[in-house]
Design a protein around this motif. Structure first.
Motif, PDB file in Angstrom:
ATOM      1  N   THR A  80     -16.820 -20.503 -20.587  1.00 29.80           N
ATOM      2  CA  THR A  80     -17.647 -20.571 -19.388  1.00 29.80           C
ATOM      3  C   THR A  80     -18.051 -22.010 -19.138  1.00 29.80           C
ATOM      4  OG1 THR A  80     -19.669 -20.181 -20.646  1.00 29.80           O
ATOM      5  CG2 THR A  80     -18.575 -18.254 -19.716  1.00 29.80           C
ATOM      6  N   LYS A  81     -18.400 -22.273 -17.899  1.00 30.06           N
ATOM      7  CA  LYS A  81     -18.820 -23.610 -17.510  1.00 30.06           C
ATOM      8  C   LYS A  81     -19.956 -23.480 -16.508  1.00 30.06           C
ATOM      9  CE  LYS A  81     -16.350 -27.898 -16.845  1.00 30.06           C
ATOM     10  NZ  LYS A  81     -15.119 -28.511 -16.415  1.00 30.06           N
ATOM     11  N   PRO A  82     -21.056 -24.231 -16.700  1.00 29.24           N
ATOM     12  CA  PRO A  82     -22.151 -24.159 -15.732  1.00 29.24           C
ATOM     13  C   PRO A  82     -21.691 -24.629 -14.357  1.00 29.24           C
ATOM     14  CG  PRO A  82     -22.864 -25.242 -17.734  1.00 29.24           C
ATOM     15  CD  PRO A  82     -21.383 -25.084 -17.827  1.00 29.24           C
ATOM     16  N   ARG A  83     -22.157 -23.936 -13.351  1.00 30.03           N
ATOM     17  CA  ARG A  83     -21.838 -24.286 -11.970  1.00 30.03           C
ATOM     18  C   ARG A  83     -23.123 -24.613 -11.232  1.00 30.03           C
ATOM     19  NH1 ARG A  83     -17.338 -19.646 -10.648  1.00 30.03           N
ATOM     20  NH2 ARG A  83     -15.750 -20.472 -12.026  1.00 30.03           N
ATOM     21  N   GLY A  85     -26.508 -24.413  -9.486  1.00 32.65           N
ATOM     22  CA  GLY A  85     -27.620 -23.496  -9.692  1.00 32.65           C
ATOM     23  C   GLY A  85     -27.704 -22.968 -11.106  1.00 32.65           C
ATOM     24  N   GLN A  86     -27.047 -23.618 -12.049  1.00 34.32           N
ATOM     25  CA  GLN A  86     -27.064 -23.247 -13.461  1.00 34.32           C
ATOM     26  C   GLN A  86     -26.497 -21.862 -13.741  1.00 34.32           C
ATOM     27  OE1 GLN A  86     -27.723 -25.499 -15.795  1.00 34.32           O
ATOM     28  NE2 GLN A  86     -28.043 -26.949 -14.141  1.00 34.32           N
ATOM     29  N   THR A  87     -25.702 -21.314 -12.825  1.00 28.40           N
ATOM     30  CA  THR A  87     -25.027 -20.052 -13.107  1.00 28.40           C
ATOM     31  C   THR A  87     -23.760 -20.362 -13.880  1.00 28.40           C
ATOM     32  OG1 THR A  87     -23.826 -20.135 -11.014  1.00 28.40           O
ATOM     33  CG2 THR A  87     -25.919 -18.936 -11.037  1.00 28.40           C
ATOM     34  N   LEU A  88     -23.379 -19.461 -14.756  1.00 29.03           N
ATOM     35  CA  LEU A  88     -22.183 -19.681 -15.554  1.00 29.03           C
ATOM     36  C   LEU A  88     -20.974 -19.061 -14.858  1.00 29.03           C
ATOM     37  CD1 LEU A  88     -23.414 -19.023 -19.191  1.00 29.03           C
ATOM     38  CD2 LEU A  88     -22.878 -21.196 -18.133  1.00 29.03           C
ATOM     39  N   GLY A  89     -19.920 -19.837 -14.738  1.00 30.50           N
ATOM     40  CA  GLY A  89     -18.675 -19.343 -14.189  1.00 30.50           C
ATOM     41  C   GLY A  89     -17.675 -19.156 -15.309  1.00 30.50           C
ATOM     42  N   VAL A  90     -16.973 -18.057 -15.317  1.00 28.42           N
ATOM     43  CA  VAL A  90     -15.992 -17.778 -16.359  1.00 28.42           C
ATOM     44  C   VAL A  90     -14.690 -18.495 -16.006  1.00 28.42           C
ATOM     45  CG1 VAL A  90     -14.688 -15.982 -17.547  1.00 28.42           C
ATOM     46  CG2 VAL A  90     -17.052 -15.553 -16.861  1.00 28.42           C
ATOM     47  N   GLU A  91     -14.302 -19.436 -16.856  1.00 31.26           N
ATOM     48  CA  GLU A  91     -13.064 -20.179 -16.660  1.00 31.26           C
ATOM     49  C   GLU A  91     -11.869 -19.389 -17.210  1.00 31.26           C
ATOM     50  OE1 GLU A  91     -12.830 -23.430 -15.272  1.00 31.26           O
ATOM     51  OE2 GLU A  91     -14.905 -23.072 -14.696  1.00 31.26           O
ATOM     52  N   LYS A  92     -12.080 -18.754 -18.372  1.00 28.77           N
ATOM     53  CA  LYS A  92     -11.002 -18.006 -19.033  1.00 28.77           C
ATOM     54  C   LYS A  92     -11.639 -16.907 -19.871  1.00 28.77           C
ATOM     55  CE  LYS A  92      -7.254 -18.675 -22.325  1.00 28.77           C
ATOM     56  NZ  LYS A  92      -6.630 -19.615 -23.260  1.00 28.77           N
ATOM     57  N   GLN A  93     -11.023 -15.737 -19.853  1.00 26.21           N
ATOM     58  CA  GLN A  93     -11.529 -14.626 -20.657  1.00 26.21           C
ATOM     59  C   GLN A  93     -10.371 -13.917 -21.317  1.00 26.21           C
ATOM     60  OE1 GLN A  93     -14.721 -12.039 -19.266  1.00 26.21           O
ATOM     61  NE2 GLN A  93     -13.385 -10.295 -19.628  1.00 26.21           N
ATOM     62  N   GLN A  94     -10.581 -13.510 -22.556  1.00 26.07           N
ATOM     63  CA  GLN A  94      -9.564 -12.776 -23.301  1.00 26.07           C
ATOM     64  C   GLN A  94     -10.222 -11.562 -23.935  1.00 26.07           C
ATOM     65  OE1 GLN A  94      -7.086 -14.898 -26.257  1.00 26.07           O
ATOM     66  NE2 GLN A  94      -7.849 -13.419 -27.713  1.00 26.07           N
ATOM     67  N   VAL A  95      -9.599 -10.397 -23.776  1.00 24.06           N
ATOM     68  CA  VAL A  95     -10.099  -9.174 -24.395  1.00 24.06           C
ATOM     69  C   VAL A  95      -8.941  -8.543 -25.167  1.00 24.06           C
ATOM     70  CG1 VAL A  95     -11.124  -6.900 -24.022  1.00 24.06           C
ATOM     71  CG2 VAL A  95     -11.750  -8.801 -22.532  1.00 24.06           C
ATOM     72  N   VAL A  96      -9.176  -8.316 -26.458  1.00 25.41           N
ATOM     73  CA  VAL A  96      -8.188  -7.657 -27.303  1.00 25.41           C
ATOM     74  C   VAL A  96      -8.805  -6.347 -27.775  1.00 25.41           C
ATOM     75  CG1 VAL A  96      -6.885  -7.783 -29.462  1.00 25.41           C
ATOM     76  CG2 VAL A  96      -7.158  -9.824 -28.062  1.00 25.41           C
ATOM     77  N   VAL A  97      -8.074  -5.246 -27.591  1.00 24.59           N
ATOM     78  CA  VAL A  97      -8.562  -3.920 -27.975  1.00 24.59           C
ATOM     79  C   VAL A  97      -7.730  -3.421 -29.149  1.00 24.59           C
ATOM     80  CG1 VAL A  97      -8.972  -1.553 -27.216  1.00 24.59           C
ATOM     81  CG2 VAL A  97      -9.204  -3.438 -25.588  1.00 24.59           C
ATOM     82  N   LEU A  98      -8.420  -3.090 -30.238  1.00 20.61           N
ATOM     83  CA  LEU A  98      -7.776  -2.473 -31.393  1.00 20.61           C
ATOM     84  C   LEU A  98      -8.187  -1.008 -31.391  1.00 20.61           C
ATOM     85  CD1 LEU A  98      -8.454  -5.112 -34.202  1.00 20.61           C
ATOM     86  CD2 LEU A  98      -6.514  -4.972 -32.645  1.00 20.61           C
ATOM     87  N   ASP A  99      -7.198  -0.120 -31.318  1.00 24.45           N
ATOM     88  CA  ASP A  99      -7.454   1.315 -31.269  1.00 24.45           C
ATOM     89  C   ASP A  99      -7.128   1.895 -32.641  1.00 24.45           C
ATOM     90  OD1 ASP A  99      -7.968   3.879 -30.405  1.00 24.45           O
ATOM     91  OD2 ASP A  99      -6.039   4.114 -29.394  1.00 24.45           O
ATOM     92  N   PHE A 100      -8.127   2.531 -33.267  1.00 28.40           N
ATOM     93  CA  PHE A 100      -7.954   3.105 -34.583  1.00 28.40           C
ATOM     94  C   PHE A 100      -7.981   4.631 -34.503  1.00 28.40           C
ATOM     95  CE2 PHE A 100      -9.793  -1.054 -35.379  1.00 28.40           C
ATOM     96  CZ  PHE A 100      -8.985  -1.540 -36.395  1.00 28.40           C
ATOM     97  N   THR A 101      -7.340   5.272 -35.466  1.00 21.78           N
ATOM     98  CA  THR A 101      -7.395   6.730 -35.563  1.00 21.78           C
ATOM     99  C   THR A 101      -8.740   7.121 -36.173  1.00 21.78           C
ATOM    100  OG1 THR A 101      -6.456   6.765 -37.793  1.00 21.78           O
ATOM    101  CG2 THR A 101      -4.893   6.853 -35.935  1.00 21.78           C
ATOM    102  N   GLY A 102      -9.014   8.411 -36.240  1.00 24.00           N
ATOM    103  CA  GLY A 102     -10.243   8.892 -36.856  1.00 24.00           C
ATOM    104  C   GLY A 102     -10.331   8.548 -38.332  1.00 24.00           C
ATOM    105  N   ASN A 103      -9.172   8.317 -38.978  1.00 28.76           N
ATOM    106  CA  ASN A 103      -9.128   7.959 -40.399  1.00 28.76           C
ATOM    107  C   ASN A 103      -9.258   6.462 -40.627  1.00 28.76           C
ATOM    108  OD1 ASN A 103      -8.704  10.658 -40.929  1.00 28.76           O
ATOM    109  ND2 ASN A 103      -6.480  10.447 -40.960  1.00 28.76           N
TER     110      ASN A 103
END
Length: 165
Positions: A80-83, A85-103
């Protein structure tokens, strides 16, 4: 004098470079948040073999777990980078999802990008909470009866002087 100005005109952009370079000192620096997961780390996890303990040892605790499916772990990182009015702008975002079984065995790994993101608009109304709105009279006499002799005049703890310890 005009001849000198004419001769210096091609050098004018070069004279501005130090001033423009100084402006870079005042630009906002990016802020790195969350847990960035690299491809090298993901290659060490094998669906059907790796466990929740393996993922925790390699990547650390997940940023969050899905609300209705506790076995889906999300690792979120943002730059993020301040823009204005001091609001944060997202420059880059990464989301990784690990899906596990019940075990606790890794079922799948997926990345969620900007195209899969669902943008949710905030509601425009207000939620009123009880209290918090004192009338002028309540504000005027609100402190009556709340006298604390221990505050001020050199006395600590309100016990007639001393350290209070």
């Amino acid at each position: 004098m005009r001849r000198l100005a004419t001769k210096l005109r091609p050098l004018f952009p070069l004279l501005l470079l130090p001033a423009l370079a100084g402006c870079a000192l005042f630009t906002a620096q990016p802020r790195y948040r969350g847990t960035a997961v690299t491809e090298a780390q993901l290659k060490q996890l094998t669906p059907g073999v790796s466990t929740e303990a393996d993922a925790t040892a390699l990547l650390g605790s997940p940023t969050l777990r899905e609300t209705f499916h506790d076995h889906d772990w999300l690792y979120v990182s943002q730059v993020t980078k301040p823009r204005i009015g001091q609001t944060l702008g997202v420059e880059k975002q990464q989301v990784v999802v690990l899906d596990f079984t019940g075990n606790g065995v890794l079922k799948s790994i997926r990345r969620v990008g900007g195209k899969q993101a669902v943008h949710v608009a905030m509601a425009g109304g207000r939620t009123h909470a009880p209290g918090g709105h004192a009338s002028f009279l309540q504000q005027l006499v609100g402190g009556v009866g709340h006298y604390n002799p221990g505050l001020g005049a050199g006395s600590a703890g309100g016990l007639g002087g001393g350290s209070g310890f």
